[in-house]
Design a protein around this motif. Sequence first.
Motif, short mmCIF file in Angstrom:
data_model
loop_
_atom_site.label_atom_id
_atom_site.label_comp_id
_atom_site.label_asym_id
_atom_site.label_seq_id
_atom_site.Cartn_x
_atom_site.Cartn_y
_atom_site.Cartn_z
N TYR A 102 0.82 -1.20 0.00
CA TYR A 102 0.00 0.00 0.00
C TYR A 102 0.86 1.26 0.00
O TYR A 102 0.48 2.29 -0.59
CB TYR A 102 -0.94 0.00 1.20
CG TYR A 102 -2.07 -0.99 1.08
CD1 TYR A 102 -2.89 -1.00 -0.04
CD2 TYR A 102 -2.31 -1.93 2.07
CE1 TYR A 102 -3.93 -1.90 -0.15
CE2 TYR A 102 -3.34 -2.85 1.96
CZ TYR A 102 -4.15 -2.83 0.84
OH TYR A 102 -5.17 -3.73 0.72
N LEU A 103 2.01 1.24 0.68
CA LEU A 103 2.87 2.41 0.69
C LEU A 103 3.42 2.71 -0.71
O LEU A 103 3.46 3.86 -1.13
CB LEU A 103 4.03 2.20 1.67
CG LEU A 103 3.72 2.37 3.16
CD1 LEU A 103 4.96 2.08 3.99
CD2 LEU A 103 3.21 3.76 3.46
N ILE A 104 3.85 1.67 -1.40
CA ILE A 104 4.39 1.88 -2.75
C ILE A 104 3.31 2.36 -3.70
O ILE A 104 3.50 3.33 -4.45
CB ILE A 104 5.04 0.58 -3.26
CG1 ILE A 104 6.23 0.20 -2.39
CG2 ILE A 104 5.48 0.74 -4.72
CD1 ILE A 104 6.77 -1.17 -2.68
N LEU A 105 2.16 1.68 -3.68
CA LEU A 105 1.08 2.05 -4.58
C LEU A 105 0.53 3.43 -4.27
O LEU A 105 0.41 4.30 -5.15
CB LEU A 105 -0.03 1.00 -4.51
CG LEU A 105 -1.24 1.21 -5.44
CD1 LEU A 105 -0.81 1.20 -6.88
CD2 LEU A 105 -2.30 0.15 -5.18
N GLY A 106 0.20 3.67 -3.01
CA GLY A 106 -0.38 4.96 -2.63
C GLY A 106 0.62 6.10 -2.71
O GLY A 106 0.28 7.20 -3.19
N GLY A 107 1.86 5.87 -2.25
CA GLY A 107 2.86 6.93 -2.28
C GLY A 107 3.20 7.37 -3.70
O GLY A 107 3.27 8.57 -4.00
N SER A 108 3.43 6.41 -4.59
CA SER A 108 3.75 6.76 -5.98
C SER A 108 2.58 7.44 -6.67
O SER A 108 2.77 8.38 -7.46
CB SER A 108 4.16 5.50 -6.75
OG SER A 108 3.11 4.54 -6.73
N LEU A 109 1.36 7.00 -6.37
CA LEU A 109 0.18 7.64 -6.98
C LEU A 109 0.04 9.08 -6.51
O LEU A 109 -0.20 10.00 -7.32
CB LEU A 109 -1.07 6.84 -6.64
CG LEU A 109 -2.40 7.39 -7.18
CD1 LEU A 109 -2.39 7.39 -8.71
CD2 LEU A 109 -3.58 6.58 -6.65
N LEU A 110 0.22 9.33 -5.22
CA LEU A 110 0.10 10.69 -4.70
C LEU A 110 1.19 11.60 -5.25
O LEU A 110 0.94 12.77 -5.60
CB LEU A 110 0.14 10.66 -3.17
CG LEU A 110 -1.09 10.09 -2.47
CD1 LEU A 110 -0.86 10.00 -0.97
CD2 LEU A 110 -2.32 10.93 -2.77
N ILE A 111 2.42 11.09 -5.33
CA ILE A 111 3.52 11.90 -5.87
C ILE A 111 3.25 12.26 -7.33
O ILE A 111 3.45 13.41 -7.76
CB ILE A 111 4.85 11.15 -5.73
CG1 ILE A 111 5.23 10.99 -4.26
CG2 ILE A 111 5.97 11.90 -6.46
CD1 ILE A 111 6.44 10.12 -4.03
N THR A 112 2.76 11.29 -8.11
CA THR A 112 2.50 11.56 -9.53
C THR A 112 1.37 12.56 -9.72
O THR A 112 1.48 13.48 -10.55
CB THR A 112 2.16 10.24 -10.25
OG1 THR A 112 3.20 9.28 -10.03
CG2 THR A 112 2.00 10.46 -11.74
N VAL A 113 0.30 12.41 -8.97
CA VAL A 113 -0.84 13.34 -9.10
C VAL A 113 -0.44 14.74 -8.66
O VAL A 113 -0.75 15.75 -9.34
CB VAL A 113 -2.04 12.81 -8.29
CG1 VAL A 113 -3.16 13.86 -8.26
CG2 VAL A 113 -2.57 11.52 -8.89
N LEU A 114 0.24 14.84 -7.52
CA LEU A 114 0.69 16.16 -7.08
C LEU A 114 1.69 16.76 -8.06
O LEU A 114 1.69 17.98 -8.30
CB LEU A 114 1.32 16.05 -5.68
CG LEU A 114 1.77 17.36 -5.02
CD1 LEU A 114 0.62 18.34 -4.90
CD2 LEU A 114 2.39 17.09 -3.66
N GLY A 115 2.52 15.91 -8.67
CA GLY A 115 3.45 16.40 -9.67
C GLY A 115 2.74 16.96 -10.89
O GLY A 115 3.16 17.98 -11.45
N LEU A 116 1.66 16.30 -11.32
CA LEU A 116 0.89 16.83 -12.44
C LEU A 116 0.31 18.20 -12.12
O LEU A 116 0.32 19.12 -12.97
CB LEU A 116 -0.23 15.86 -12.81
CG LEU A 116 0.18 14.55 -13.50
CD1 LEU A 116 -1.02 13.63 -13.63
CD2 LEU A 116 0.76 14.85 -14.88
N VAL A 117 -0.19 18.37 -10.91
CA VAL A 117 -0.75 19.66 -10.51
C VAL A 117 0.33 20.74 -10.52
O VAL A 117 0.12 21.85 -11.03
CB VAL A 117 -1.40 19.55 -9.13
CG1 VAL A 117 -1.86 20.92 -8.63
CG2 VAL A 117 -2.58 18.59 -9.16
N MET A 118 1.50 20.42 -9.97
CA MET A 118 2.56 21.41 -9.90
C MET A 118 3.18 21.69 -11.27
O MET A 118 3.61 22.81 -11.54
CB MET A 118 3.64 20.95 -8.91
CG MET A 118 3.17 20.89 -7.47
SD MET A 118 2.33 22.40 -6.92
CE MET A 118 3.56 23.65 -7.26
N VAL A 119 3.23 20.69 -12.15
CA VAL A 119 3.72 20.93 -13.51
C VAL A 119 2.79 21.90 -14.23
O VAL A 119 3.25 22.81 -14.94
CB VAL A 119 3.84 19.60 -14.28
CG1 VAL A 119 3.97 19.84 -15.79
CG2 VAL A 119 5.03 18.81 -13.79
#
Length: 453
Positions: free
Chosen positions: A48-65
């Motif tokens: 869950y840490l790998i799946l949830g952490g990578s998903l949150l980082i990617t989504v937040l990265g899209l917002v900041m990009v």
Amino acid sequence: MSSSRTGRPPVQRAVRRPAAPRPSRENPLLRLYTRAHKAWDRPLTAYYLILGGSLLITVLGLVMVYSASQITALQMSLPGSFFFRKQFLAAVIGTVLLLIASRMPVKLHRALAYPILAGAVFLMALVQVPGIGMSVNGNQNWISLGGSFQIQPSEFGKLALVLWAADLLARKQDKKLLTQWKHMLVPLVPVTFLLLGLIMLGGDMGTAIILTAILFGLLWLAGAPTRLFVGVLSVAGLIGVILIKTSPNRMARLACIGATEPRAGGADCWQAVHGIYALASGGIFGSGLGASVEKWGQLPEAHTDFIFAVTGEELGLAGTLSVLALFAALGYAGIRVAGRTEDPFVRYAAGGVTTWITAQAVINIGAVLGLLPIAGVPLPLFSYGGSALLPTMFAIGLLIAFARDDPAARAALSMRQPRFGRKRAGGAVPARGPRRWNTMRRRAPSARSSGER
């Protein structure tokens, strides 16, 4: 029995029982720590840490990009969402790669190690061919795919090194050859130096540092002796010093560590100083999403290498600490997967991927904070760049597959019931009838025919 004066029998008094001891009040912090510790030790925590952490980082990265790249796109006479759309497309393709990698068996991952390595070496050599390779910001490490799409083969070299080296070390460990220093270094170190040479021909020092970190992480996991480890580290450090001393650009970047003025030590530290300005002006909760001032032409590469600075300006200390916490959770989960497996390939591959992502995040964030020289590496899963996002998401899929392959995790996943309804034999769905509420009573078994066993 003697009677009372009134002639009535005496009233017997009830025997007073001792009061039961009151349960001691447990410290709420200790109770919270106990619950968190139990949840942390569950078999599916790493998954869950790998799946949830990578998903949150990617989504937040899209917002900041999207927030950090609007001004740059408008200055280039492009639509404001130009870079966001390209990053979103790369994220969709990367998600497909992640799902494929997470469902692939370990044997197939090992079988793909050599083809991926051969393809990465071929593309990295193709970069140096005139008319095919492209130079971006002084580095000859890109191949044009037509239009505005480009590919950086050195990013795929990281994934190729991790898979190939993990398969190599696993086979040598099965044959008990890692006790000899020759088998530990050959051909791992020569092939890594081949990749480093192809990368340095294009002048990409940052990616070369990441590959070197992966090499040392794999040697450490393989149990390299201290003398051997220090020897390889000394050789790599000597080569790095020579490459830095012979390049005025790299020496200028080294002089900008801790700079507080745009012209520090005779070097142009404009980017490093304005990254600090962006972080300093963010405060605790930031100026608001999209309200960055430094991205209006003051901070170069705001949506790529210095997107963490824009995050600190718009989301403040709370946003930057959240990003750090997500990367820390991702790194811990990768270490946990590598430490709990008995498969040597899984251990080396998980350790290599964790070293890759963690080292790249530390180098990028350290450069933004002014603690390390600017190496020109993106923040994994967060910065703009499809060439960096695709292999990284495939590597995250590897970690997810390894986390699912753990025996305890497999047992926990097999015991999970669907949220709505129960699994039925044969997958047949009965006809809908009147809904009946479940009760706690046990129903008597139905009568069986005489021929039924």
